[in-house]
Design a protein around this motif. Sequence first.
Motif, PDB file in Angstrom:
ATOM      1  N   MET A   1     -27.058 -57.206 -91.786  1.00  0.00           N
ATOM      2  CA  MET A   1     -25.987 -57.391 -92.797  1.00  0.00           C
ATOM      3  C   MET A   1     -25.230 -58.691 -92.526  1.00  0.00           C
ATOM      4  SD  MET A   1     -25.667 -55.336 -95.346  1.00  0.00           S
ATOM      5  CE  MET A   1     -24.128 -54.877 -96.099  1.00  0.00           C
ATOM      6  N   SER A   2     -24.655 -59.254 -93.618  1.00  0.00           N
ATOM      7  CA  SER A   2     -23.820 -60.452 -93.472  1.00  0.00           C
ATOM      8  C   SER A   2     -22.409 -60.035 -93.037  1.00  0.00           C
ATOM      9  CB  SER A   2     -23.794 -61.149 -94.824  1.00  0.00           C
ATOM     10  OG  SER A   2     -22.655 -61.904 -94.974  1.00  0.00           O
ATOM     11  N   ASN A   3     -21.591 -60.996 -92.537  1.00  0.00           N
ATOM     12  CA  ASN A   3     -20.200 -60.688 -92.179  1.00  0.00           C
ATOM     13  C   ASN A   3     -19.394 -60.338 -93.417  1.00  0.00           C
ATOM     14  OD1 ASN A   3     -20.725 -61.199 -89.541  1.00  0.00           O
ATOM     15  ND2 ASN A   3     -20.147 -63.358 -89.654  1.00  0.00           N
ATOM     16  N   ASP A   4     -19.774 -60.934 -94.560  1.00  0.00           N
ATOM     17  CA  ASP A   4     -19.098 -60.651 -95.833  1.00  0.00           C
ATOM     18  C   ASP A   4     -19.718 -59.383 -96.438  1.00  0.00           C
ATOM     19  OD1 ASP A   4     -18.323 -60.538 -98.487  1.00  0.00           O
ATOM     20  OD2 ASP A   4     -18.271 -62.721 -98.716  1.00  0.00           O
ATOM     21  N   PRO A   5     -18.921 -58.331 -96.683  1.00  0.00           N
ATOM     22  CA  PRO A   5     -19.510 -57.077 -97.189  1.00  0.00           C
ATOM     23  C   PRO A   5     -20.119 -57.200 -98.582  1.00  0.00           C
ATOM     24  CG  PRO A   5     -17.101 -56.979 -97.179  1.00  0.00           C
ATOM     25  CD  PRO A   5     -17.475 -58.252 -96.489  1.00  0.00           C
ATOM     26  N   ASN A   6     -19.807 -58.304 -99.307  1.00  0.00           N
ATOM     27  CA  ASN A   6     -20.380 -58.474-100.648  1.00  0.00           C
ATOM     28  C   ASN A   6     -21.726 -59.196-100.632  1.00  0.00           C
ATOM     29  OD1 ASN A   6     -18.138 -57.318-101.986  1.00  0.00           O
ATOM     30  ND2 ASN A   6     -17.003 -59.205-101.524  1.00  0.00           N
ATOM     31  N   LEU A   7     -22.192 -59.593 -99.451  1.00  0.00           N
ATOM     32  CA  LEU A   7     -23.440 -60.354 -99.357  1.00  0.00           C
ATOM     33  C   LEU A   7     -24.479 -59.628 -98.507  1.00  0.00           C
ATOM     34  CD1 LEU A   7     -21.988 -63.940 -98.678  1.00  0.00           C
ATOM     35  CD2 LEU A   7     -22.747 -63.011-100.876  1.00  0.00           C
ATOM     36  N   GLY A 108     -39.256 -54.039-105.360  1.00  0.00           N
ATOM     37  CA  GLY A 108     -38.881 -54.108-103.952  1.00  0.00           C
ATOM     38  C   GLY A 108     -38.463 -55.518-103.577  1.00  0.00           C
ATOM     39  N   ARG A 109     -38.802 -55.955-102.377  1.00  0.00           N
ATOM     40  CA  ARG A 109     -38.341 -57.275-101.916  1.00  0.00           C
ATOM     41  C   ARG A 109     -38.861 -58.407-102.802  1.00  0.00           C
ATOM     42  NH1 ARG A 109     -36.400 -60.003 -96.878  1.00  0.00           N
ATOM     43  NH2 ARG A 109     -37.057 -62.127 -97.242  1.00  0.00           N
ATOM     44  N   TYR A 110     -40.112 -58.277-103.269  1.00  0.00           N
ATOM     45  CA  TYR A 110     -40.665 -59.288-104.188  1.00  0.00           C
ATOM     46  C   TYR A 110     -41.301 -58.602-105.386  1.00  0.00           C
ATOM     47  CZ  TYR A 110     -39.995 -62.520-100.338  1.00  0.00           C
ATOM     48  OH  TYR A 110     -39.429 -63.260 -99.347  1.00  0.00           O
ATOM     49  N   MET A 184     -32.331 -69.098-100.520  1.00  0.00           N
ATOM     50  CA  MET A 184     -33.139 -69.923 -99.626  1.00  0.00           C
ATOM     51  C   MET A 184     -32.317 -71.070 -99.022  1.00  0.00           C
ATOM     52  SD  MET A 184     -35.929 -69.781 -98.232  1.00  0.00           S
ATOM     53  CE  MET A 184     -37.397 -68.913 -98.686  1.00  0.00           C
ATOM     54  N   VAL A 185     -31.094 -71.315 -99.543  1.00  0.00           N
ATOM     55  CA  VAL A 185     -30.250 -72.379 -98.990  1.00  0.00           C
ATOM     56  C   VAL A 185     -29.250 -71.782 -97.993  1.00  0.00           C
ATOM     57  CG1 VAL A 185     -28.536 -74.161 -99.540  1.00  0.00           C
ATOM     58  CG2 VAL A 185     -30.528 -73.860-101.019  1.00  0.00           C
ATOM     59  N   ARG A 186     -28.523 -70.741 -98.426  1.00  0.00           N
ATOM     60  CA  ARG A 186     -27.499 -70.145 -97.554  1.00  0.00           C
ATOM     61  C   ARG A 186     -28.019 -68.921 -96.797  1.00  0.00           C
ATOM     62  NH1 ARG A 186     -24.737 -71.576-102.121  1.00  0.00           N
ATOM     63  NH2 ARG A 186     -25.183 -69.555-103.063  1.00  0.00           N
ATOM     64  N   GLY A 187     -29.100 -68.336 -97.293  1.00  0.00           N
ATOM     65  CA  GLY A 187     -29.683 -67.174 -96.610  1.00  0.00           C
ATOM     66  C   GLY A 187     -29.217 -65.842 -97.159  1.00  0.00           C
ATOM     67  N   THR A 188     -28.166 -65.868 -98.001  1.00  0.00           N
ATOM     68  CA  THR A 188     -27.620 -64.590 -98.486  1.00  0.00           C
ATOM     69  C   THR A 188     -27.679 -64.485-100.012  1.00  0.00           C
ATOM     70  OG1 THR A 188     -25.437 -65.616 -98.473  1.00  0.00           O
ATOM     71  CG2 THR A 188     -25.993 -64.227 -96.582  1.00  0.00           C
ATOM     72  N   VAL A 189     -27.631 -63.225-100.500  1.00  0.00           N
ATOM     73  CA  VAL A 189     -27.519 -62.968-101.945  1.00  0.00           C
ATOM     74  C   VAL A 189     -26.374 -61.976-102.144  1.00  0.00           C
ATOM     75  CG1 VAL A 189     -29.934 -63.395-102.505  1.00  0.00           C
ATOM     76  CG2 VAL A 189     -29.262 -61.110-101.788  1.00  0.00           C
ATOM     77  N   THR A 190     -25.848 -61.928-103.362  1.00  0.00           N
ATOM     78  CA  THR A 190     -24.775 -60.963-103.637  1.00  0.00           C
ATOM     79  C   THR A 190     -25.389 -59.567-103.820  1.00  0.00           C
ATOM     80  OG1 THR A 190     -24.943 -61.317-106.008  1.00  0.00           O
ATOM     81  CG2 THR A 190     -23.381 -62.725-104.817  1.00  0.00           C
ATOM     82  N   LEU A 191     -24.551 -58.554-103.675  1.00  0.00           N
ATOM     83  CA  LEU A 191     -25.031 -57.180-103.892  1.00  0.00           C
ATOM     84  C   LEU A 191     -25.542 -57.042-105.320  1.00  0.00           C
ATOM     85  CD1 LEU A 191     -22.146 -55.138-102.185  1.00  0.00           C
ATOM     86  CD2 LEU A 191     -24.378 -55.713-101.236  1.00  0.00           C
ATOM     87  N   GLY A 192     -24.845 -57.677-106.273  1.00  0.00           N
ATOM     88  CA  GLY A 192     -25.233 -57.607-107.683  1.00  0.00           C
ATOM     89  C   GLY A 192     -26.613 -58.214-107.932  1.00  0.00           C
ATOM     90  N   TRP A 193     -26.876 -59.359-107.295  1.00  0.00           N
ATOM     91  CA  TRP A 193     -28.185 -60.028-107.445  1.00  0.00           C
ATOM     92  C   TRP A 193     -29.289 -59.094-106.947  1.00  0.00           C
ATOM     93  CZ3 TRP A 193     -32.399 -61.362-104.525  1.00  0.00           C
ATOM     94  CH2 TRP A 193     -33.242 -62.372-105.009  1.00  0.00           C
ATOM     95  N   ALA A 194     -29.042 -58.518-105.767  1.00  0.00           N
ATOM     96  CA  ALA A 194     -30.067 -57.649-105.170  1.00  0.00           C
ATOM     97  C   ALA A 194     -30.302 -56.420-106.041  1.00  0.00           C
ATOM     98  CB  ALA A 194     -29.624 -57.243-103.764  1.00  0.00           C
ATOM     99  N   PRO A 199     -34.005 -53.857-106.979  1.00  0.00           N
ATOM    100  CA  PRO A 199     -33.238 -52.638-106.702  1.00  0.00           C
ATOM    101  C   PRO A 199     -33.753 -51.811-105.514  1.00  0.00           C
ATOM    102  CG  PRO A 199     -34.313 -52.538-108.870  1.00  0.00           C
ATOM    103  CD  PRO A 199     -34.473 -53.929-108.370  1.00  0.00           C
ATOM    104  N   LYS A 200     -35.092 -51.737-105.375  1.00  0.00           N
ATOM    105  CA  LYS A 200     -35.629 -50.930-104.269  1.00  0.00           C
ATOM    106  C   LYS A 200     -35.269 -51.588-102.913  1.00  0.00           C
ATOM    107  CE  LYS A 200     -39.954 -49.444-105.028  1.00  0.00           C
ATOM    108  NZ  LYS A 200     -41.414 -49.549-104.786  1.00  0.00           N
ATOM    109  N   TRP A 201     -35.389 -52.900-102.871  1.00  0.00           N
ATOM    110  CA  TRP A 201     -35.033 -53.633-101.648  1.00  0.00           C
ATOM    111  C   TRP A 201     -33.529 -53.517-101.377  1.00  0.00           C
ATOM    112  CZ3 TRP A 201     -32.139 -58.414-101.314  1.00  0.00           C
ATOM    113  CH2 TRP A 201     -32.112 -58.963-100.024  1.00  0.00           C
ATOM    114  N   PHE A 202     -32.740 -53.523-102.454  1.00  0.00           N
ATOM    115  CA  PHE A 202     -31.279 -53.380-102.333  1.00  0.00           C
ATOM    116  C   PHE A 202     -30.938 -52.062-101.626  1.00  0.00           C
ATOM    117  CE2 PHE A 202     -27.572 -51.311-104.369  1.00  0.00           C
ATOM    118  CZ  PHE A 202     -26.564 -52.118-103.867  1.00  0.00           C
ATOM    119  N   ARG A 203     -31.565 -50.966-102.105  1.00  0.00           N
ATOM    120  CA  ARG A 203     -31.240 -49.658-101.514  1.00  0.00           C
ATOM    121  C   ARG A 203     -31.648 -49.604-100.043  1.00  0.00           C
ATOM    122  NH1 ARG A 203     -34.264 -46.281-103.591  1.00  0.00           N
ATOM    123  NH2 ARG A 203     -34.887 -47.057-105.625  1.00  0.00           N
TER     124      ARG A 203
END
Length: 207
Positions: A1-7, A108-110, A184-194, A199-203
């Motif tokens: 998990m990221s330090n930011d709970p939204n990412l 899933g992831r892809y 691919m630049v910062r390494g993180t995505v928002t919960l909404g994006w995921a 959705p399967k990868w998000f869960r």
Amino acid sequence: MSNDPNLIVRYTANERTNHWITAISFVVLALSGLALFHPSMFWLTALFGGGQWTRILHPFVGLVMFVSFLILAMRFWHHNYLDRDDVQWLRQIDDVLANREENLPEIGRYNAGQKLLFFTMVGCLFLLLCSGVVIWRRYFSVYFPIEVVRLAALVHACAAFVLIVGIVVHVYAAVWIKGSVGAMVRGTVTLGWARKHHPKWFRESVK
Ligand code: HEM
């Protein structure tokens, strides 16, 4: 998990470095390869210090891309296995293109498109390496009959064409799906994006 709970972390720093080394070497190879492919594009050799330098550099950068991609492919191989949902996703390609994600099986992831493109890249990189060694006059071509060298030149051009078209699609999709380049630049995505795109990868990620 990221330090930011939204990412959510999608790529580690090592994975991103690995990806961008592959991408930068691809751009150098596409430009230098096209320069050598046809006289109308010979002017591109100016970017690499002239015709001789282009010819010297192209195969060495090719080795860099191959090794870098090999490591990248080994990292992501297991994420790209196709399953039944992927077949269904491909059948509903019209829903994909019209952004009707709610009608599609859970991704899933892809998605299936990314997975097929992944294996297209693997095939092209393998063919480019094998044919590239055969047409590398300075060191290897003398060990092969001329017919084999000619065939290898054809295979090399065809595989490069498929890879260039594939990467154009890859970059278009990356820009089309807002937030992907950030992954691919910062390494993180928002919960909404995921949740929206994978959705399967998000869960699995927020469990
Ligand atoms: C030149 C510009 C490029 C851009 C802007 C770009 C962008 C991206 C982005 C945004 C992702 C993340 C997609 C996601 O997480 O859903 C990604 C993934 C990936 N990229 Fe690139 N890329 C480029 C070039 C390349 C090249 C040249 C290769 C290989 C020859 C490559 C191989 C990959 C692979 C293997 C993945 C993981 C996807 C999977 O395993 O199915 N990329 N790229």
